[in-house]
Design an enzyme around this catalytic site. Structure first.
Site: not given
Ligand code: DQA
Length: 139
Positions: A9-10, A17, A22, A71, A74, A77, A84, A95, A97-99, A104, A108
């Site tokens: 998502p997002n 964003r 990001y 990725n 959210a 978390h 599963d 897994e 993550h960009i950040s 943070r 997270r």
């Molecule tokens: C994220 C970190 C997550 O906490 C956040 O909800 C995202 C992006 C990252 O790529 O840093 O949507 O996965």
């Protein structure tokens, strides 16, 4: 060699964003660069904002691909259902993550998915995805 990237998502909003967190590149632009760096590898991309669709994609490709770079945004978390799904498939999931999620908010810092993944890469900007590709290639 077939690698699937899955964004949750997002992450369709990358480029617009919260660019201070990001970056300002869209994922589509980044993907062009990534594919150009690995011309011999099939790198497929899927993004959804819907938890069940992410699970369906894991089921669909999780028995035939060499590796999955996920990725989950959210959902990382919160989602026992995605955790599963990762356990239920054969392909290793990395897994990403960009950040740097550990710099943070505290919510997270915990991943529901990490224990079911091969490993976690966080905090390298978009390069987090390439680092995942490198690992899968070396297997
Ligand atoms: C994220 C970190 C997550 O906490 C956040 O909800 C995202 C992006 C990252 O790529 O840093 O949507 O996965």
């Amino acid at each position: 060699m077939k690698i699937q990237i899955i964004n949750g998502p997002n992450l369709n909003l990358l480029g617009v964003r919260e660019p201070s967190i990001y970056g300002s590149a869209t994922f589509e632009d980044y993907l062009k660069e990534l594919r150009a760096q690995y011309p011999d590898i099939q790198i497929d991309y899927y993004q959804s904002n819907v938890e069940g669709e992410l699970i369906n994609k894991l089921h669909e490709i999780g028995f035939t691909y060499n590796g999955i770079i996920m990725n989950a945004g959210a959902y990382t978390h919160t989602s026992i259902a995605i955790a599963d799904a990762i356990s239920g498939i054969k392909a290793p999931v990395i897994e990403v993550h960009i950040s740097n999620v550990y710099k943070r908010e505290e919510f997270r810092h915990h991943s529901m998915l990490a224990a079911n993944c091969k490993g976690v890469i966080a905090g390298f900007g978009m390069d987090s995805y390439r680092l995942g590709v490198e690992h899968i290639i070396k297997q």
